[in-house]
Design a protein around this motif. Sequence first.
Motif, PDB file in Angstrom:
ATOM      1  N   TRP A 284      15.977 -40.926   9.431  1.00 16.55           N
ATOM      2  CA  TRP A 284      14.205 -40.475   9.110  1.00 16.55           C
ATOM      3  C   TRP A 284      14.252 -38.869   9.486  1.00 16.55           C
ATOM      4  CZ3 TRP A 284      14.016 -43.432  13.350  1.00 16.55           C
ATOM      5  CH2 TRP A 284      13.706 -43.363  13.860  1.00 16.55           C
TER       6      TRP A 284
ATOM      7  N   ASP B 129      11.375 -37.570  17.587  1.00 16.33           N
ATOM      8  CA  ASP B 129      10.833 -39.259  17.658  1.00 16.33           C
ATOM      9  C   ASP B 129       9.778 -39.340  18.066  1.00 16.33           C
ATOM     10  OD1 ASP B 129      13.838 -38.914  18.745  1.00 16.33           O
ATOM     11  OD2 ASP B 129      13.233 -37.893  21.300  1.00 16.33           O
TER      12      ASP B 129
ATOM     13  N   CYS C 167       7.888 -39.376  15.419  1.00 14.94           N
ATOM     14  CA  CYS C 167       7.823 -40.448  14.023  1.00 14.94           C
ATOM     15  C   CYS C 167       7.336 -42.299  14.470  1.00 14.94           C
ATOM     16  CB  CYS C 167       8.829 -40.574  12.853  1.00 14.94           C
ATOM     17  SG  CYS C 167       8.821 -38.958  13.078  1.00 14.94           S
ATOM     18  N   ASN C 168       8.722 -42.324  15.591  1.00 15.43           N
ATOM     19  CA  ASN C 168       8.772 -43.404  16.267  1.00 15.43           C
ATOM     20  C   ASN C 168       7.933 -44.323  16.922  1.00 15.43           C
ATOM     21  OD1 ASN C 168      11.376 -46.253  15.142  1.00 15.43           O
ATOM     22  ND2 ASN C 168      11.405 -45.862  18.112  1.00 15.43           N
TER      23      ASN C 168
ATOM     24  N   HIS D  73       6.171 -45.803  13.960  1.00 19.26           N
ATOM     25  CA  HIS D  73       6.791 -46.688  12.821  1.00 19.26           C
ATOM     26  C   HIS D  73       7.680 -47.678  13.429  1.00 19.26           C
ATOM     27  CE1 HIS D  73       6.524 -44.185   9.737  1.00 19.26           C
ATOM     28  NE2 HIS D  73       5.977 -43.232   9.773  1.00 19.26           N
ATOM     29  N   SER D  74       7.305 -47.586  14.683  1.00 19.91           N
ATOM     30  CA  SER D  74       7.704 -48.906  15.389  1.00 19.91           C
ATOM     31  C   SER D  74       7.135 -49.836  15.616  1.00 19.91           C
ATOM     32  CB  SER D  74       8.680 -48.457  17.090  1.00 19.91           C
ATOM     33  OG  SER D  74       7.367 -48.096  17.382  1.00 19.91           O
TER      34      SER D  74
ATOM     35  N   GLN E 225       9.634 -50.750   9.617  1.00 21.43           N
ATOM     36  CA  GLN E 225       9.444 -49.217   9.280  1.00 21.43           C
ATOM     37  C   GLN E 225       8.386 -48.608   9.065  1.00 21.43           C
ATOM     38  OE1 GLN E 225      11.112 -46.981  12.273  1.00 21.43           O
ATOM     39  NE2 GLN E 225      11.267 -48.767  13.024  1.00 21.43           N
TER      40      GLN E 225
END
Length: 369
Positions: A158, A190, A192-193, A196-197, A202
């Motif tokens: 991503w 970083d 985003c995760n 999304h984690s 995701q």
Amino acid sequence: MRRVLGFALATAAFAACDGSPAESDAGADAALDVGTPDVAVDVAADVAVEAEAGVTCGIDQVWSDMPQHLACTGLYTNFASKTTDAAALSYAPGVVLWSDGATKQRWLYLPPSTKIDTSNMDEWVFPVGTKVWKEFQIGGKRIETRIFHKSTTTTWLWTTYQWTSDETDAVRLDDGATNVVATYEIPKHDYCNTCHSGRADQLLGIEAIALSLSAAQGATLDWLSKNNKLTAPPSTTTASLPEDATGKAAAALGAMHIGCGVSCHNENVYSAANSSGFFARLPAAAVLGGTAVVTALDTYTTSANITPTGAPYSSYVPLGYKRLLPHDASKSLIVTVSGERGAGQMPPIVTHVVDTTATQEITDWINAL
């Protein structure tokens, strides 16, 4: 121009299909990336397409990592005119995550002959090659476009692309940027995760509840089911959010589902707020089946009359706060942290403007309990 010549006939057939998704209120054009994870195939078509935009996509830029230019990701058949591919899956969820007032357009690509694994309706699993784009606009101008690409069964790539002021290019930006327009922030890679984690595979807004509501558009749950895009289509593909005697629960639950529960406040052990014990994600089966009872939902049972824990939230305890105090939003931590920006704010990152609509919906519901 097609990025993968072998898909030309299938693309034409899709475009002519009477069941193709409608445009969203945000004006999202139907746009399906017909690229694949096959680097050799992608590069030949990318170079031709990107000559129109004045950029060149090389083998080292395409899908071994993320391309340096949005124009190389396959969303556009003509970047200069912002023409997206005619074989598109545009979509708009029925409940929308707040993005500091930005308007958004979204596109989903599923490789040909693939389906989303919906055997667990709460945790969709996407086929390798899936790509999702989300474009953010402020005042009618493109600011950023984010992309998620599933490159292997266990790997997502991503990044974010920042648009130039004249919208002639959008360049990869992994470091993020603050105060882009007023206080609007483009997230670091970083960041985003962090959200999304919270899903097993995701993606956030492409899920059963958000796509089943009446406000959803384009590639809705109903459309995906009817067009054979799901491995286990549910018997009911349209739904309403749970309601109670207040008449105000549905709006509040929807706001917390998409703003808190889908990403962080859920039972996925990898979600950022799993350890908090407050869970706001609505159960797909109960919502789709119309059997959800508000007071039995996690959103209620893990918050109502429960004392806040953990810094900085435990500091509210001496003031008489609960996570949710029925009939008193002024002493409900959920309202307080969603209605402020600074230490302890919710959502915790990349937002500098309060979602006043959602905060008011939650306030009205709590006060009516």
